[in-house]
Design a protein around this motif. Sequence first.
Motif, PDB file in Angstrom:
ATOM      1  N   ARG A 126     -33.574 -20.673 -72.476  1.00  0.00           N
ATOM      2  CA  ARG A 126     -32.388 -20.484 -73.312  1.00  0.00           C
ATOM      3  C   ARG A 126     -32.562 -21.248 -74.676  1.00  0.00           C
ATOM      4  NH1 ARG A 126     -29.268 -21.790 -68.623  1.00  0.00           N
ATOM      5  NH2 ARG A 126     -27.759 -20.151 -68.025  1.00  0.00           N
ATOM      6  N   LYS A 127     -33.197 -22.275 -74.762  1.00  0.00           N
ATOM      7  CA  LYS A 127     -33.554 -23.294 -76.012  1.00  0.00           C
ATOM      8  C   LYS A 127     -34.584 -22.411 -76.887  1.00  0.00           C
ATOM      9  CE  LYS A 127     -35.184 -27.677 -77.445  1.00  0.00           C
ATOM     10  NZ  LYS A 127     -36.806 -28.051 -77.203  1.00  0.00           N
ATOM     11  N   ASP A 128     -35.502 -22.076 -76.276  1.00  0.00           N
ATOM     12  CA  ASP A 128     -36.835 -21.768 -76.932  1.00  0.00           C
ATOM     13  C   ASP A 128     -37.135 -20.223 -76.766  1.00  0.00           C
ATOM     14  OD1 ASP A 128     -37.383 -24.083 -77.853  1.00  0.00           O
ATOM     15  OD2 ASP A 128     -38.287 -24.905 -76.095  1.00  0.00           O
ATOM     16  N   GLY A 129     -36.503 -19.549 -75.811  1.00  0.00           N
ATOM     17  CA  GLY A 129     -37.026 -18.155 -75.779  1.00  0.00           C
ATOM     18  C   GLY A 129     -36.335 -17.163 -76.786  1.00  0.00           C
ATOM     19  N   GLN A 130     -36.967 -16.077 -76.887  1.00  0.00           N
ATOM     20  CA  GLN A 130     -36.325 -15.035 -78.247  1.00  0.00           C
ATOM     21  C   GLN A 130     -36.341 -13.592 -77.503  1.00  0.00           C
ATOM     22  OE1 GLN A 130     -39.492 -16.188 -80.996  1.00  0.00           O
ATOM     23  NE2 GLN A 130     -37.952 -16.066 -82.681  1.00  0.00           N
ATOM     24  N   VAL A 131     -34.981 -12.957 -77.637  1.00  0.00           N
ATOM     25  CA  VAL A 131     -35.119 -11.861 -76.745  1.00  0.00           C
ATOM     26  C   VAL A 131     -35.497 -10.945 -78.249  1.00  0.00           C
ATOM     27  CG1 VAL A 131     -33.472 -10.202 -76.002  1.00  0.00           C
ATOM     28  CG2 VAL A 131     -33.209 -12.618 -75.396  1.00  0.00           C
ATOM     29  N   SER A 182     -43.799 -19.937 -77.000  1.00  0.00           N
ATOM     30  CA  SER A 182     -43.669 -21.413 -77.581  1.00  0.00           C
ATOM     31  C   SER A 182     -44.064 -22.301 -76.455  1.00  0.00           C
ATOM     32  CB  SER A 182     -42.448 -21.701 -78.329  1.00  0.00           C
ATOM     33  OG  SER A 182     -41.259 -21.865 -77.614  1.00  0.00           O
ATOM     34  N   PHE A 183     -43.939 -21.847 -75.150  1.00  0.00           N
ATOM     35  CA  PHE A 183     -43.931 -22.819 -74.174  1.00  0.00           C
ATOM     36  C   PHE A 183     -44.688 -22.137 -73.035  1.00  0.00           C
ATOM     37  CE2 PHE A 183     -39.846 -21.005 -73.465  1.00  0.00           C
ATOM     38  CZ  PHE A 183     -39.823 -20.746 -72.098  1.00  0.00           C
ATOM     39  N   LEU A 184     -44.937 -20.943 -72.995  1.00  0.00           N
ATOM     40  CA  LEU A 184     -45.668 -20.439 -71.643  1.00  0.00           C
ATOM     41  C   LEU A 184     -46.962 -19.476 -71.891  1.00  0.00           C
ATOM     42  CD1 LEU A 184     -45.238 -20.343 -68.518  1.00  0.00           C
ATOM     43  CD2 LEU A 184     -43.587 -18.349 -68.854  1.00  0.00           C
ATOM     44  N   ASN A 185     -46.958 -18.643 -72.891  1.00  0.00           N
ATOM     45  CA  ASN A 185     -48.027 -17.860 -72.910  1.00  0.00           C
ATOM     46  C   ASN A 185     -48.834 -17.975 -74.240  1.00  0.00           C
ATOM     47  OD1 ASN A 185     -46.171 -15.995 -73.809  1.00  0.00           O
ATOM     48  ND2 ASN A 185     -45.844 -15.107 -72.070  1.00  0.00           N
ATOM     49  N   HIS A 186     -48.609 -18.783 -75.074  1.00  0.00           N
ATOM     50  CA  HIS A 186     -49.369 -18.631 -76.060  1.00  0.00           C
ATOM     51  C   HIS A 186     -49.661 -20.205 -76.629  1.00  0.00           C
ATOM     52  CE1 HIS A 186     -51.187 -16.996 -79.782  1.00  0.00           C
ATOM     53  NE2 HIS A 186     -50.707 -18.089 -80.767  1.00  0.00           N
ATOM     54  N   GLN A 187     -48.527 -20.851 -76.765  1.00  0.00           N
ATOM     55  CA  GLN A 187     -48.432 -22.400 -76.743  1.00  0.00           C
ATOM     56  C   GLN A 187     -48.025 -22.740 -75.291  1.00  0.00           C
ATOM     57  OE1 GLN A 187     -47.363 -25.252 -80.084  1.00  0.00           O
ATOM     58  NE2 GLN A 187     -45.501 -25.203 -78.953  1.00  0.00           N
ATOM     59  N   ILE A 188     -48.546 -23.664 -74.659  1.00  0.00           N
ATOM     60  CA  ILE A 188     -48.381 -24.082 -73.261  1.00  0.00           C
ATOM     61  C   ILE A 188     -47.655 -25.339 -73.138  1.00  0.00           C
ATOM     62  CG2 ILE A 188     -49.290 -24.361 -71.031  1.00  0.00           C
ATOM     63  CD1 ILE A 188     -51.112 -21.989 -71.789  1.00  0.00           C
ATOM     64  N   ASP A 189     -46.755 -25.486 -72.681  1.00  0.00           N
ATOM     65  CA  ASP A 189     -46.328 -27.003 -72.224  1.00  0.00           C
ATOM     66  C   ASP A 189     -46.558 -27.280 -70.776  1.00  0.00           C
ATOM     67  OD1 ASP A 189     -44.632 -29.130 -71.406  1.00  0.00           O
ATOM     68  OD2 ASP A 189     -42.631 -28.392 -72.074  1.00  0.00           O
ATOM     69  N   VAL A 190     -47.759 -28.280 -70.860  1.00  0.00           N
ATOM     70  CA  VAL A 190     -48.465 -28.514 -69.666  1.00  0.00           C
ATOM     71  C   VAL A 190     -47.524 -29.324 -68.624  1.00  0.00           C
ATOM     72  CG1 VAL A 190     -50.469 -29.642 -68.755  1.00  0.00           C
ATOM     73  CG2 VAL A 190     -50.616 -28.534 -70.994  1.00  0.00           C
ATOM     74  N   SER A 191     -46.510 -30.099 -69.288  1.00  0.00           N
ATOM     75  CA  SER A 191     -45.617 -30.769 -68.356  1.00  0.00           C
ATOM     76  C   SER A 191     -44.665 -29.631 -67.441  1.00  0.00           C
ATOM     77  CB  SER A 191     -44.949 -31.718 -69.247  1.00  0.00           C
ATOM     78  OG  SER A 191     -45.690 -32.858 -69.758  1.00  0.00           O
ATOM     79  N   LEU A 192     -44.276 -28.770 -68.380  1.00  0.00           N
ATOM     80  CA  LEU A 192     -43.475 -27.753 -67.651  1.00  0.00           C
ATOM     81  C   LEU A 192     -44.310 -27.209 -66.673  1.00  0.00           C
ATOM     82  CD1 LEU A 192     -40.864 -26.120 -67.304  1.00  0.00           C
ATOM     83  CD2 LEU A 192     -41.843 -24.811 -69.360  1.00  0.00           C
ATOM     84  N   GLU A 236     -55.197 -11.856 -65.782  1.00  0.00           N
ATOM     85  CA  GLU A 236     -55.557 -12.513 -66.990  1.00  0.00           C
ATOM     86  C   GLU A 236     -54.434 -11.752 -68.049  1.00  0.00           C
ATOM     87  OE1 GLU A 236     -59.319 -12.116 -69.095  1.00  0.00           O
ATOM     88  OE2 GLU A 236     -59.244  -9.935 -68.881  1.00  0.00           O
ATOM     89  N   SER A 237     -54.060 -12.502 -68.922  1.00  0.00           N
ATOM     90  CA  SER A 237     -54.404 -13.783 -69.273  1.00  0.00           C
ATOM     91  C   SER A 237     -53.266 -14.847 -69.042  1.00  0.00           C
ATOM     92  CB  SER A 237     -54.988 -13.839 -71.019  1.00  0.00           C
ATOM     93  OG  SER A 237     -53.899 -13.807 -71.663  1.00  0.00           O
ATOM     94  N   SER A 238     -52.143 -14.325 -69.308  1.00  0.00           N
ATOM     95  CA  SER A 238     -50.718 -15.418 -69.320  1.00  0.00           C
ATOM     96  C   SER A 238     -50.507 -15.821 -67.978  1.00  0.00           C
ATOM     97  CB  SER A 238     -49.673 -14.556 -69.611  1.00  0.00           C
ATOM     98  OG  SER A 238     -49.996 -14.280 -71.151  1.00  0.00           O
ATOM     99  N   GLY A 239     -51.153 -15.144 -66.891  1.00  0.00           N
ATOM    100  CA  GLY A 239     -50.790 -15.728 -65.684  1.00  0.00           C
ATOM    101  C   GLY A 239     -51.735 -17.136 -65.113  1.00  0.00           C
ATOM    102  N   ILE A 240     -52.771 -17.219 -66.058  1.00  0.00           N
ATOM    103  CA  ILE A 240     -53.800 -18.052 -65.660  1.00  0.00           C
ATOM    104  C   ILE A 240     -53.412 -19.776 -65.699  1.00  0.00           C
ATOM    105  CG2 ILE A 240     -56.126 -18.924 -66.119  1.00  0.00           C
ATOM    106  CD1 ILE A 240     -56.877 -16.180 -67.002  1.00  0.00           C
ATOM    107  N   ALA A 241     -52.765 -19.911 -66.742  1.00  0.00           N
ATOM    108  CA  ALA A 241     -52.245 -21.231 -66.987  1.00  0.00           C
ATOM    109  C   ALA A 241     -51.360 -21.696 -65.701  1.00  0.00           C
ATOM    110  CB  ALA A 241     -51.604 -21.422 -68.085  1.00  0.00           C
TER     111      ALA A 241
END
Length: 191
Positions: A9-14, A24-34, A58-63
């Motif tokens: 809700r906060k950072d996702g863009q539709v 911004s948090f999952l598949n380009h820049q990654i929030d490691v704590s999340l 690959e690739s977004s599932g790897i992290a």
Amino acid sequence: MELLEERIRKDGQVLPGNILKVSSFLNHQIDVSLLDELGKEFARLYKGSPVTKILTIESSGIAVACSVARVFGVPVVFAKKHQSSNVNEDVYVTSVWSFTHSCNYNVVVSKKYLDKKDNVLLIDDFLANGSALAGLIDLAEKAGAKVSGAGIVIEKGFQDGGAKLRAKGYRIESLAIIESMDNEGNITFRS
């Protein structure tokens, strides 16, 4: 998973075309704590399941797969979208439709890293039409491996991929299931 839903809700863009951008948090820049929290949640959901390997694409599932593998104490195997010179041995191959890129592509896994002794947990960032997950299932089955289940970070519940695969008997655990979203950024989640 409330933490994930709040972050979406906060950072996702539709974007137009039912695309949810979570770069911004999952598949380009990654929030490691999340990701660590996601890994713990998948481990909780699949506690007691026999898992010898985590299989992703690959690739977004790897992290995400790495975070899950760390908790399970098993390796990650990822399906490569292109057979390269460093994957020149025998491989399992399947074709996958990319919702994001609107094209088919082949993915490969070396026979050296997946076989009939394995119990795999499939991990991916998104589930929409189910093609990527079906491709991972196909690769596991070609190897003779058992599929323990699938862990999905974000499922688009308004698309039929998850329902189709669950109807075939596969266990799929999604941490956030989106019921609807619109171009104004309104997102509703399944309870």
